[in-house]
Design a protein around this motif. Structure first.
Motif, PDB file in Angstrom:
ATOM      1  N   LEU B  14       0.802  -1.223   0.000  1.00  0.00           N
ATOM      2  CA  LEU B  14       0.000   0.000   0.000  1.00  0.00           C
ATOM      3  C   LEU B  14       0.838   1.277   0.000  1.00  0.00           C
ATOM      4  O   LEU B  14       0.566   2.181  -0.795  1.00  0.00           O
ATOM      5  CB  LEU B  14      -0.999  -0.037   1.157  1.00  0.00           C
ATOM      6  N   PRO B  15       1.872   1.384   0.861  1.00  0.00           N
ATOM      7  CA  PRO B  15       2.742   2.569   0.727  1.00  0.00           C
ATOM      8  C   PRO B  15       3.389   2.652  -0.655  1.00  0.00           C
ATOM      9  O   PRO B  15       3.501   3.722  -1.237  1.00  0.00           O
ATOM     10  CB  PRO B  15       3.805   2.359   1.814  1.00  0.00           C
ATOM     11  N   LEU B  16       3.783   1.480  -1.183  1.00  0.00           N
ATOM     12  CA  LEU B  16       4.388   1.460  -2.519  1.00  0.00           C
ATOM     13  C   LEU B  16       3.405   2.011  -3.545  1.00  0.00           C
ATOM     14  O   LEU B  16       3.761   2.788  -4.436  1.00  0.00           O
ATOM     15  CB  LEU B  16       4.768   0.017  -2.876  1.00  0.00           C
ATOM     16  N   LEU B  17       2.129   1.633  -3.391  1.00  0.00           N
ATOM     17  CA  LEU B  17       1.102   2.106  -4.322  1.00  0.00           C
ATOM     18  C   LEU B  17       0.946   3.620  -4.240  1.00  0.00           C
ATOM     19  O   LEU B  17       0.806   4.299  -5.262  1.00  0.00           O
ATOM     20  CB  LEU B  17      -0.229   1.413  -4.012  1.00  0.00           C
ATOM     21  N   VAL B  18       0.986   4.151  -2.999  1.00  0.00           N
ATOM     22  CA  VAL B  18       0.863   5.607  -2.859  1.00  0.00           C
ATOM     23  C   VAL B  18       1.996   6.311  -3.606  1.00  0.00           C
ATOM     24  O   VAL B  18       1.771   7.290  -4.329  1.00  0.00           O
ATOM     25  CB  VAL B  18       0.862   5.995  -1.364  1.00  0.00           C
ATOM     26  N   ILE B  19       3.209   5.777  -3.471  1.00  0.00           N
ATOM     27  CA  ILE B  19       4.347   6.377  -4.175  1.00  0.00           C
ATOM     28  C   ILE B  19       4.154   6.254  -5.685  1.00  0.00           C
ATOM     29  O   ILE B  19       4.387   7.208  -6.443  1.00  0.00           O
ATOM     30  CB  ILE B  19       5.661   5.683  -3.741  1.00  0.00           C
ATOM     31  N   GLU B 159      -2.278   2.100   6.482  1.00  0.00           N
ATOM     32  CA  GLU B 159      -2.816   1.335   5.358  1.00  0.00           C
ATOM     33  C   GLU B 159      -4.198   1.863   4.987  1.00  0.00           C
ATOM     34  O   GLU B 159      -4.573   1.910   3.822  1.00  0.00           O
ATOM     35  CB  GLU B 159      -2.874  -0.154   5.695  1.00  0.00           C
ATOM     36  N   ILE B 160      -4.935   2.278   6.027  1.00  0.00           N
ATOM     37  CA  ILE B 160      -6.252   2.876   5.770  1.00  0.00           C
ATOM     38  C   ILE B 160      -6.079   4.231   5.072  1.00  0.00           C
ATOM     39  O   ILE B 160      -6.772   4.540   4.100  1.00  0.00           O
ATOM     40  CB  ILE B 160      -7.026   3.090   7.100  1.00  0.00           C
ATOM     41  N   ILE B 161      -5.118   5.013   5.599  1.00  0.00           N
ATOM     42  CA  ILE B 161      -4.847   6.309   4.966  1.00  0.00           C
ATOM     43  C   ILE B 161      -4.489   6.104   3.502  1.00  0.00           C
ATOM     44  O   ILE B 161      -4.984   6.795   2.604  1.00  0.00           O
ATOM     45  CB  ILE B 161      -3.678   7.037   5.688  1.00  0.00           C
ATOM     46  N   ALA B 162      -3.656   5.101   3.233  1.00  0.00           N
ATOM     47  CA  ALA B 162      -3.216   4.833   1.859  1.00  0.00           C
ATOM     48  C   ALA B 162      -4.413   4.501   0.975  1.00  0.00           C
ATOM     49  O   ALA B 162      -4.553   5.020  -0.130  1.00  0.00           O
ATOM     50  CB  ALA B 162      -2.204   3.694   1.855  1.00  0.00           C
ATOM     51  N   LEU B 163      -5.292   3.647   1.487  1.00  0.00           N
ATOM     52  CA  LEU B 163      -6.461   3.264   0.687  1.00  0.00           C
ATOM     53  C   LEU B 163      -7.337   4.474   0.383  1.00  0.00           C
ATOM     54  O   LEU B 163      -7.821   4.643  -0.742  1.00  0.00           O
ATOM     55  CB  LEU B 163      -7.284   2.205   1.426  1.00  0.00           C
ATOM     56  N   LEU B 164      -7.519   5.322   1.391  1.00  0.00           N
ATOM     57  CA  LEU B 164      -8.310   6.545   1.180  1.00  0.00           C
ATOM     58  C   LEU B 164      -7.672   7.415   0.099  1.00  0.00           C
ATOM     59  O   LEU B 164      -8.344   7.912  -0.805  1.00  0.00           O
ATOM     60  CB  LEU B 164      -8.373   7.345   2.483  1.00  0.00           C
ATOM     61  N   LEU B 165      -6.346   7.559   0.205  1.00  0.00           N
ATOM     62  CA  LEU B 165      -5.627   8.371  -0.779  1.00  0.00           C
ATOM     63  C   LEU B 165      -5.818   7.811  -2.185  1.00  0.00           C
ATOM     64  O   LEU B 165      -5.989   8.546  -3.155  1.00  0.00           O
ATOM     65  CB  LEU B 165      -4.140   8.416  -0.444  1.00  0.00           C
ATOM     66  N   VAL B 166      -5.803   6.479  -2.286  1.00  0.00           N
ATOM     67  CA  VAL B 166      -5.957   5.846  -3.599  1.00  0.00           C
ATOM     68  C   VAL B 166      -7.308   6.218  -4.206  1.00  0.00           C
ATOM     69  O   VAL B 166      -7.410   6.593  -5.377  1.00  0.00           O
ATOM     70  CB  VAL B 166      -5.819   4.319  -3.476  1.00  0.00           C
ATOM     71  N   VAL B 167      -8.351   6.139  -3.390  1.00  0.00           N
ATOM     72  CA  VAL B 167      -9.697   6.462  -3.883  1.00  0.00           C
ATOM     73  C   VAL B 167      -9.768   7.931  -4.304  1.00  0.00           C
ATOM     74  O   VAL B 167     -10.254   8.260  -5.396  1.00  0.00           O
ATOM     75  CB  VAL B 167     -10.750   6.167  -2.799  1.00  0.00           C
ATOM     76  N   ILE B 168      -9.236   8.810  -3.462  1.00  0.00           N
ATOM     77  CA  ILE B 168      -9.272  10.241  -3.775  1.00  0.00           C
ATOM     78  C   ILE B 168      -8.496  10.526  -5.063  1.00  0.00           C
ATOM     79  O   ILE B 168      -8.951  11.246  -5.953  1.00  0.00           O
ATOM     80  CB  ILE B 168      -8.682  11.068  -2.606  1.00  0.00           C
TER      81      ILE B 168
END
Lengths: 508, 320
Positions: B14-19, B159-168
């Motif tokens: 998930l952090p990797l995905l955010v990057i 991980e929750i923050i990351a998922l939220l960021l992905v949706v946004i």
């Protein structure tokens, strides 16, 4: 009816080394089709760019609907209801027609009352409505990269209409179109006028102006010659004014004196990468002092034939140049045996666009003296050579031998290729579509150049889609249809209509 | 065992995905971003610094410091990315060189600053900022289930923050005007200019978003892998993220898949090493498995991928 919508007063614009527009004043009426006619580099595109806010004039003012306006950016022009279809389309290739049209002016809906999102449904409906109103034969959902040039152009027109443009500028709109597409574009332009739009049409093609325009401003070397009423002015007069000298449509063509055979083709066939036979057992002979033309509709195998001769594609059969079989020879070997090639694709095959004039001129001889001494390029020699050719072939380039080729106009790029090829003093010169996209002046000078080559005893193979060119320049004509040579005849013994029938495959 | 792979895999993926999404924003606007590694490092540094300062003042409540450090990491990454924006957009420098230089500069700068700040203000002499252990949550109700249990066991809050960021980010990129403009910049900037929009401004914002997201990803790794910010943060996640976004064809959902594959492969090879009780020298070798996987997958599946057409090209208004 005659209400002035746009007035230019004493507009001047210079670029380093050129005066693009010199004190130009004219008035454009609401609801007319107003054409700018001129050769490449006459300043008509610059003038249009000034109206569209891409350049600001050095002097003069623009009066729009009775008010003096400053148009300092395209965005400002759009605000003032001016739209422009550029010669190079400005479309996002992986977006749909709708997305391209709404870009920058998207309808918005609010999700949950606050979050702004694009209202694609509404956008799509608006775009489809425009398409239907002007009968454009497109779908709002088509992807740009799947559309052909003519459809992409219609998307550009829709972009202007979506922004409620009232003055529509078309910059060389027919340059990339086939004859049928040109007809339908001209019909669209007429329809736009009926819908009350004012149209500014920039072109160097007289026929088009004759077909659609109401009035026509003729420009030459930055000056406005005059504004003519198209209906009451003869084509010949307009053509003369455009090039600024008495124009003879006649070429100086002495009777042919054929010498020995220079090129002999024996059953040349080309099969392409998709295993499709593009050229089927073509055989013919070209003599010294002869222009042999290959006429045909695009895509019937003529490009494959030229590429096979130049050694760019695999082929079977025999190519005999000056009695020597070069069928298996490398490209360089073919050049050395006396073959010059002016390709159809100037940018892809003919030139190194980001190299300068000198480098392009020596690109077929750089490896040998006097351009190279051992492994070292002789810069001074090459430059002097380039200067010589620039003068001899009348290549116009702003910074001389150091001009980057990409910055030159199409006509001068073509002259550059011709200079390079003819100066190798090859016995056989292959011209493919040598005048495509060029203005009348450049076209005539290139056609004359072809005949001069033939008069000096060279063998010329001319491949062209333009019937008029084939008939006026060639001594012998072969028609190519579906990869087959269907008819070989002396040029004097065939009429334009007959030639057309052979090309379309009506006659065999 | 399988659950552990899923738990570790998600914490990495998930952090990797955010990057990687940061990279997507920059590259879809037409700016090549090889600086992700440096940006995540500088983001982690900013987050770590913020955390270290905050715990000085509110020593008893590290939860506040924990969450604020994420904001600081985003701001730090976005700020540092301004260098990339300045070089690539304003000064029209080569984007690859700019990215590489930023990576090297970030490594040197963060290491130096951490040591100096520790010495001057926090009376320490290490080159690390120490963080608190991040809390982990387990949804007891579901944790007993196979596979699904792994998804809800020992979940980091980020991980929750990351998922939220992905949706946004997905919404921003594909459903808003800004996203439409941004993606157009990466295909044909002339069209954006012709529509009366500023290519330079859109690209600036895109690069800053990519810096911010990389910073968030960086601080996530700092919490999950080592609970400190040190030069060890530069372990290649930024480059792996670039591989993931190319593998994901510059689109968010496929990139999610790519990140999951890399994360799970990494966690699985980790578990494999433990299971076989390997020697520590072999351990390092085994950890290259995800990277070898990247190479193999790229060879087979990226043939039809299409980069944004104007990627890496300097946009000059005068050019037509």
């Amino acid at each position: 009816m005659s209400e002035t919508i746009l007035e230019l007063k004493h507009i001047s614009k210079r670029f380093p080394g050129v005066i693009a527009n010199n004190d130009i004043s004219l008035e454009i009426q609401r609801g007319e089709i107003f054409a700018f006619l001129g050769e490449n580099g006459a300043g008509k595109s610059t003038l249009a760019s000034i109206i569209f806010g891409m350049y600001s004039p050095d002097a003069g003012e623009i009066i729009l609907r009775g008010q003096a306006v400053q148009i300092n950016s395209p965005a400002r022009a759009v605000e003032l209801d001016i739209g422009m279809v550029h010669q190079h389309f400005k479309l996002v290739s992986n977006y749909s027609v709708t997305e391209n049209i709404i870009l920058g002016r998207e309808p918005i809906k609010r999700l949950l009352g606050i979050i702004p999102a694009i209202d694609y449904k509404k956008a799509r409906a608006q775009v489809q409505e425009l398409i239907d109103r002007y009968d454009f034969d497109l779908s709002a959902d088509d992807l740009i990269e799947d559309l052909n040039v003519s459809s992409q152009q219609r998307v550009e027109i829709l972009k202007m209409l979506y922004r409620d443009a009232e003055i529509l500028i078309f910059d060389e709109p027919t340059a990339m179109l086939t004859p049928q597409e040109i007809d339908s574009l001209l019909a669209i332009i007429r329809r736009l006028r009926e819908a009350g739009k004012t149209i500014i049409l920039i072109t160097h093609k007289l026929e088009e102006i004759k077909l659609v325009a109401d009035r026509c401003a003729i420009m030459s070397r930055g000056h406005l010659i005059d504004v003519y009423d198209v209906q009451t002015t003869s084509t010949q007069l307009m053509a003369n004014r455009m090039v600024g000298r008495q124009l003879s449509f006649q070429l100086d063509k002495a009777p042919a004196h054929f010498g020995p055979a220079v090129l002999e083709l024996k059953e040349l066939s080309v099969i392409d990468a998709f295993k499709v036979k593009r050229l089927d057992k073509a055989s013919f002979t070209v003599h010294a002092g002869e222009v042999f033309a290959l006429a045909g509709v695009a895509g019937n195998g003529q490009i494959q034939l030229a590429d096979a001769l130049a050694g760019l594609v695999q082929h079977s059969g025999q190519i005999i140049l000056n009695g020597q079989d070069i069928s298996q020879a490398s490209v360089r070997k073919r050049i050395q045996s006396g073959l010059a090639y002016i390709p159809e694709d100037r940018h892809g095959v003919g030139l190194f666009l980001d190299f300068d004039v000198t480098e392009n001129l020596i690109s077929k001889q750089y490896y040998r003296p006097p351009f190279a001494h051992w492994a070292f390029l002789q810069k001074k020699t090459s430059q002097r050579y380039a200067e010589l050719l620039i003068v001899r072939y009348d290549v116009r380039c702003a910074q001389g031998p150091a001009t980057i080729v990409r910055s030159m106009s199409g006509g001068n790029q073509q002259k550059l290729i011709i200079a390079r090829e003819l100066d190798t003093h090859a016995d056989l010169v292959i011209f493919v579509q040598p005048t495509r996209g060029l203005d009348i002046g450049a076209t005539l000078s290139i056609r004359q150049r072809i005949i001069d080559e033939r008069n000096s005893g060279k063998a010329v193979l001319l491949i062209s889609l333009e019937l008029e060119e084939v008939l006026t320049v060639a001594d012998n004509i072969a028609v190519i249809f579906n990869g087959n040579l269907t008819k070989v005849t002396p040029a004097a013994e065939i009429s334009l209509a007959e030639l057309g029938e052979y090309m379309m495959g009506v006659r065999q | 065992m399988l659950n552990q792979v899923i738990i570790d895999g998600l914490a990495f993926a998930l952090p990797l995905l955010v990057i990687a999404i940061g990279g997507i924003f920059s590259e879809h606007s037409g700016v090549t971003n090889l600086a992700l590694e440096g940006l995540l490092g500088f983001g982690a540094f900013s987050g770590g610094l913020c955390f270290t300062i905050l715990v000085q003042f509110i020593p008893f409540d590290s939860a506040v410091a924990f969450y604020v450090s994420f904001i600081a990491a985003a701001l730090g990454g976005a700020t540092f990315s301004l260098i990339h924006a300045l070089l690539c957009i304003r000064l029209q420098a080569n984007q690859v060189i700019s990215g590489v230089v930023i990576n090297i500069a970030a490594m040197a700068l963060t290491g130096f600053l951490t040591a100096q700040l520790n010495q001057s203000f926090f009376s320490g002499s290490s080159n690390k900022f120490f963080l608190s252990t991040a809390p982990r949550y387990t949804l007891d109700l579901l944790s007993g289930l196979p596979i699904l249990g792994g998804l809800v066991t020992n979940v980091y809050p980020f991980e929750i923050i990351a998922l939220l960021l992905v949706v946004i980010c997905w919404f921003l990129l594909y459903r808003t005007r800004f996203g439409l403009h941004l993606r157009a910049c990466g295909d044909n900037p002339q069209s954006v200019d012709a529509a009366g929009l500023s290519v330079a401004r859109i690209r600036l914002v895109a690069v800053m978003i990519s810096g911010g997201l990389a910073g968030v990803g960086g601080i996530c790794f700092a919490y999950s892998i080592s609970t400190n910010v040190s030069p060890a943060i530069y372990f290649g996640a930024g480059f792996l993220a670039i591989a993931a976004l190319i593998f994901g064809n510059w689109q968010i959902i496929p990139t999610l898949g790519a990140c999951l594959i890399f994360g799970l492969a990494r966690a699985a090879s980790f578990q494999l090493v433990l299971l076989l009780e390997m020697d520590s020298s072999i351990f390092d070798l085994a950890m290259i498995v995800p990277y070898v996987l990247v190479l193999v997958l790229l060879v087979f599946f990226s043939k039809n991928n299409r980069a944004p057409k104007a990627l890496g090209q300097v946009y000059d208004k005068g050019q037509s």
